[in-house]
Enzyme design. Sequence first.
Site, mmCIF file in Angstrom:
data_model
loop_
_atom_site.group_PDB
_atom_site.id
_atom_site.type_symbol
_atom_site.label_atom_id
_atom_site.label_comp_id
_atom_site.label_asym_id
_atom_site.label_seq_id
_atom_site.Cartn_x
_atom_site.Cartn_y
_atom_site.Cartn_z
ATOM 1 C CB SER A 46 -4.563 13.504 -14.737
ATOM 2 O OG SER A 46 -6.063 13.890 -15.190
ATOM 3 C CG ASP A 76 -1.759 0.827 1.135
ATOM 4 O OD1 ASP A 76 -1.740 2.328 0.338
ATOM 5 O OD2 ASP A 76 -2.561 1.426 2.331
ATOM 6 C CE LYS A 112 -3.662 11.221 -11.326
ATOM 7 N NZ LYS A 112 -2.430 10.673 -10.711
ATOM 8 C CG ASN A 114 0.528 3.289 -13.437
ATOM 9 O OD1 ASN A 114 -0.627 3.811 -13.621
ATOM 10 N ND2 ASN A 114 -0.995 2.498 -11.989
ATOM 11 C CE1 TYR A 128 -6.626 10.939 -9.783
ATOM 12 C CE2 TYR A 128 -7.208 12.493 -11.317
ATOM 13 C CZ TYR A 128 -7.451 11.980 -11.670
ATOM 14 O OH TYR A 128 -6.197 10.511 -12.464
HETATM 15 N N1 LIG Z 1 -8.815 6.477 -16.150
HETATM 16 C C1 LIG Z 1 -8.291 7.136 -16.896
HETATM 17 O O1 LIG Z 1 -8.880 7.632 -17.174
HETATM 18 C C2 LIG Z 1 -7.307 7.990 -15.872
HETATM 19 C C3 LIG Z 1 -6.843 9.451 -16.516
HETATM 20 C C4 LIG Z 1 -5.956 10.339 -16.146
HETATM 21 C C5 LIG Z 1 -5.112 9.412 -15.385
HETATM 22 N N2 LIG Z 1 -4.873 8.403 -14.716
HETATM 23 C C6 LIG Z 1 -4.157 7.621 -13.702
HETATM 24 O O2 LIG Z 1 -3.265 6.735 -14.028
HETATM 25 C C7 LIG Z 1 -2.527 5.525 -12.963
HETATM 26 C C8 LIG Z 1 -3.976 3.886 -13.189
HETATM 27 O O3 LIG Z 1 -5.595 4.596 -13.123
HETATM 28 P P1 LIG Z 1 -6.673 3.467 -13.618
HETATM 29 O O4 LIG Z 1 -7.304 3.887 -14.259
HETATM 30 O O5 LIG Z 1 -5.648 1.938 -14.017
HETATM 31 O O6 LIG Z 1 -7.081 3.296 -12.344
HETATM 32 P P2 LIG Z 1 -7.245 1.876 -11.739
HETATM 33 O O7 LIG Z 1 -8.319 2.374 -10.711
HETATM 34 O O8 LIG Z 1 -7.728 0.817 -12.879
HETATM 35 O O9 LIG Z 1 -5.992 0.910 -10.829
HETATM 36 C C9 LIG Z 1 -5.097 1.625 -10.195
HETATM 37 C C10 LIG Z 1 -4.587 -0.028 -9.293
HETATM 38 O O10 LIG Z 1 -4.144 1.121 -8.276
HETATM 39 C C11 LIG Z 1 -4.331 0.574 -7.168
HETATM 40 N N3 LIG Z 1 -3.818 1.076 -6.240
HETATM 41 C C12 LIG Z 1 -4.643 1.961 -4.765
HETATM 42 N N4 LIG Z 1 -4.463 2.672 -4.115
HETATM 43 C C13 LIG Z 1 -3.500 2.035 -4.244
HETATM 44 C C14 LIG Z 1 -2.824 2.210 -3.593
HETATM 45 N N5 LIG Z 1 -2.226 2.583 -1.629
HETATM 46 N N6 LIG Z 1 -0.895 1.624 -2.795
HETATM 47 C C15 LIG Z 1 -0.686 0.539 -3.453
HETATM 48 N N7 LIG Z 1 -1.850 0.327 -4.955
HETATM 49 C C16 LIG Z 1 -3.211 0.533 -5.071
HETATM 50 C C17 LIG Z 1 -5.725 -0.415 -7.506
HETATM 51 O O11 LIG Z 1 -6.116 -1.696 -6.415
HETATM 52 C C18 LIG Z 1 -6.041 -0.580 -9.014
HETATM 53 O O12 LIG Z 1 -5.058 -2.406 -9.448
HETATM 54 C C19 LIG Z 1 -3.549 6.909 -11.775
HETATM 55 O O13 LIG Z 1 -2.707 7.765 -11.012
HETATM 56 C C20 LIG Z 1 -4.443 7.274 -12.307
HETATM 57 O O14 LIG Z 1 -4.570 8.540 -11.697
HETATM 58 C C21 LIG Z 1 -5.879 7.772 -15.411
#
Ligand SMILES: NC(=O)c1ccc[n+]([C@@H]2O[C@H](COP(=O)([O-])OP(=O)(O)OC[C@H]3O[C@@H](n4cnc5c(N)ncnc54)[C@H](O)[C@@H]3O)[C@@H](O)[C@H]2O)c1
Length: 234
Positions: A133, A57, A151, A80, A147
Amino acid sequence: MSRPTVLITGAAAGIGRAIANRLVQRGARVLLWDVSAPALEQTRDELGDLARAEVVDIADENAIASADMTTWRPTHLVNNAGILGQKRSWLDLEAAEIERLLRINVTGPMLVTKAFLNARALDTPGAIVNMASIAGENGGAPGFAAYGASKGALLALTRAMARDLAPDLRVNALAPGIIQTAMQTGAPGGAANAEAIPLGRAGSAEEVAGAAEWLLLDAPYTSGEVLRVAGGRR
Ligand SMILES: NC(=O)c1ccc[n+]([C@@H]2O[C@H](COP(=O)([O-])OP(=O)(O)OC[C@H]3O[C@@H](n4cnc5c(N)ncnc54)[C@H](O)[C@@H]3O)[C@@H](O)[C@H]2O)c1
């Protein structure tokens, strides 16, 4: 030189998992960290011998410090893991919720970077990618100010890290737009907002992973940059 070994946080699902998959196909080793044990195990099993997984975590400083980074010393890092948080009007903001989000999205990447710097293999040119993001530039969707702020902080951190860690490490940020993962499920701005995206559709985790692979392994003279993967949206 060591084989590229990439520590990826939040690697059990979504974008992190797609990055891991892409890097393994490229012949890199991946160290997968996530809080979700079953999904993490499944991802590791699918990726095979080039993957190791550990439940970490990134909100927990002790968990980060005691994670195994010596069996395979990482050469690269992808910060990530991140959370979107609940939609909140300004009048409904709660300090504990804001602090939890900043802990995962900002403090976590800083502490993971510290641990990575202590453990990393020094015989291979390395790089870091921070998953920011476009919300870090435009403030984010209404109701998700924390959020967007988190970012934006990650973009500033990227510039600070690129300056402080050069010339040993390159540090860049990715700024995805709307990417079809679990994070977008139930969040505003999914398919309904596709007309606001010049390319007319949401992106895929694989499309972000391609950009991550390039920044990590194929961009030796690129550092301190933000690469948008947002279908032309800002
Ligand atoms: N999906 C989008 O539209 C989008 C857009 C811009 C940026 N992002 C960024 O991309 C990254 C990944 O997003 P995603 O869409 O794959 O999200 P997701 O929710 O599908 O996956 C995120 C993963 O991070 C893990 N996680 C959450 N909290 C955690 C912690 N405290 N320690 C370790 N692991 C943890 C979760 O269990 C999950 O497996 C994030 O930083 C998100 O902000 C996503």
